[in-house]
Design an enzyme around this catalytic site. Structure first.
Site, PDB file in Angstrom:
ATOM      1  N   ARG A  36       0.854  -1.185   0.000  1.00 23.51           N
ATOM      2  CA  ARG A  36       0.000   0.000   0.000  1.00 23.51           C
ATOM      3  C   ARG A  36       0.897   1.245   0.000  1.00 23.51           C
ATOM      4  NH1 ARG A  36      -3.226  -2.588  -1.811  1.00 23.51           N
ATOM      5  NH2 ARG A  36      -5.368  -3.054  -1.150  1.00 23.51           N
ATOM      6  N   HIS A  94      -0.035   0.919 -10.100  1.00 25.07           N
ATOM      7  CA  HIS A  94      -0.868  -0.001  -9.309  1.00 25.07           C
ATOM      8  C   HIS A  94      -1.474  -1.083 -10.197  1.00 25.07           C
ATOM      9  CE1 HIS A  94      -3.441  -0.228  -5.386  1.00 25.07           C
ATOM     10  NE2 HIS A  94      -3.112  -1.433  -5.843  1.00 25.07           N
ATOM     11  N   GLU A 101      -2.224   8.541  -4.356  1.00 23.20           N
ATOM     12  CA  GLU A 101      -2.389   7.740  -5.556  1.00 23.20           C
ATOM     13  C   GLU A 101      -3.679   8.163  -6.264  1.00 23.20           C
ATOM     14  OE1 GLU A 101      -3.229   3.109  -6.286  1.00 23.20           O
ATOM     15  OE2 GLU A 101      -1.309   3.485  -5.256  1.00 23.20           O
TER      16      GLU A 101
END
Length: 296
Positions: free
Chosen positions: A209, A257, A238
């Protein structure tokens, strides 16, 4: 058993005896109650609405992470994740980043765009390197198996690792991979103090994360040359803003991601859901039950 299912190819034709599908989309939520909810790609507002439906007993998120669900999960509703759907792809992506970093592919890709026959610069292989996997679970074990033939030595750290064990592992690491879940306890777990334990020649990889790493501390370590490089599939914030200095850093690899993304992900997700529902209708526990106290 009535189950909310996403309006995606192959999900709308799932045929599991004993299951009545109620198909939802971003634009339309079905009326009524259901015992189960399979979550994938639903915006927060619609997700919260379905989670609050009366009669809900369980929710399956077709992601490995659960931090986007737990804050809205009603008391008494069991939560399942789908780490088994993503583990192998994430492990292979981690290995790809390590190989790319070691062989300088990020530098050569930039030189290619500039039509420059670049000098080699620092290069290494994985043979003999000390690889620390912080968050040593399903993905970590798969990755260790992939690294073994390449000669790397793996040390696994978990939530049960003591501070002295963590410190010793970081001091000896050539490569540090973060695969931890996002919880209050893991936020900025790699801060300036822990980054300072790493060798200046070490690389950091984050596939867990974004909030695992203090971004200011990471930028500072890279700028000062106290770290050889970083490969990030997740960032804080993000998406990573265009203004972030990480984009232009020579020793940084960034992927958006997508570590778990594959062309057949939708088909595999539908098959995972079919298996999960089959287990429940047979009276068995589905895979991936989350311990809400642990956060994973």
């Amino acid at each position: 058993m009535r189950v909310f299912l996403p309006d995606l190819p192959l999900f709308d034709v799932l045929d599991v005896q004993g299951v009545t599908p109620l198909i939802y989309s971003r634009d339309s939520l079905p009326d009524g109650e259901a015992e189960g909810l399979v979550l994938w790609g639903l915006p927060a507002a619609q997700r919260r609405e379905l989670l609050r439906r009366p009669g809900l007993k369980w929710a399956l998120t077709l992601t490995a992470g659960i931090d986007h669900v737990v804050t809205d999960l009603p008391a008494g509703v069991a939560l399942y994740n789908a780490h088994g759907l993503h583990d192998r792809a994430v492990a292979q992506h981690a290995l790809a980043l390590m190989l790319a970093a070691g062989r300088g592919l990020h530098r050569f890709a930039g030189a290619q765009l500039s039509h420059v026959w670049a000098k080699a610069g620092p290069l290494h292989t994985l043979e003999g390197r000390s690889v620390v996997i912080w968050g040593y679970g399903h993905i970590g074990r798969l990755l260790e198996g992939m690294l073994a033939p390449l000669g790397a030595r793996v040390t696994g750290l978990t939530s049960r690792s003591t501070p002295p064990q963590v410190e010793a592992a970081l001091r000896g690491a050539d490569d540090l991979l973060l695969l931890l879940p996002g919880t209050p306890a893991t936020r900025h777990i790699l801060d300036a103090e822990r980054l300072a334990l790493l060798k200046p020649s070490a690389w950091v990889y984050n596939l867990g994360r974004g909030e695992l790493i203090d971004p200011d501390a990471l930028n500072g370590a890279l700028e000062a040359g106290r770290l050889a490089g970083a490969a990030l599939d997740v960032t804080e914030p993000e998406p990573l803003p265009a203004s972030s200095p990480l984009w232009a850093r020579r020793g940084v690899l960034i992927t958006p991601h997508i570590a778990s993304t594959t062309d057949d992900l939708n088909a595999r997700g539908a098959e995972y859901t079919r298996h999960f529902l089959s287990e429940l209708t047979a009276g068995r526990e589905g895979p991936g039950r989350v311990d809400l106290e642990q956060g994973y």
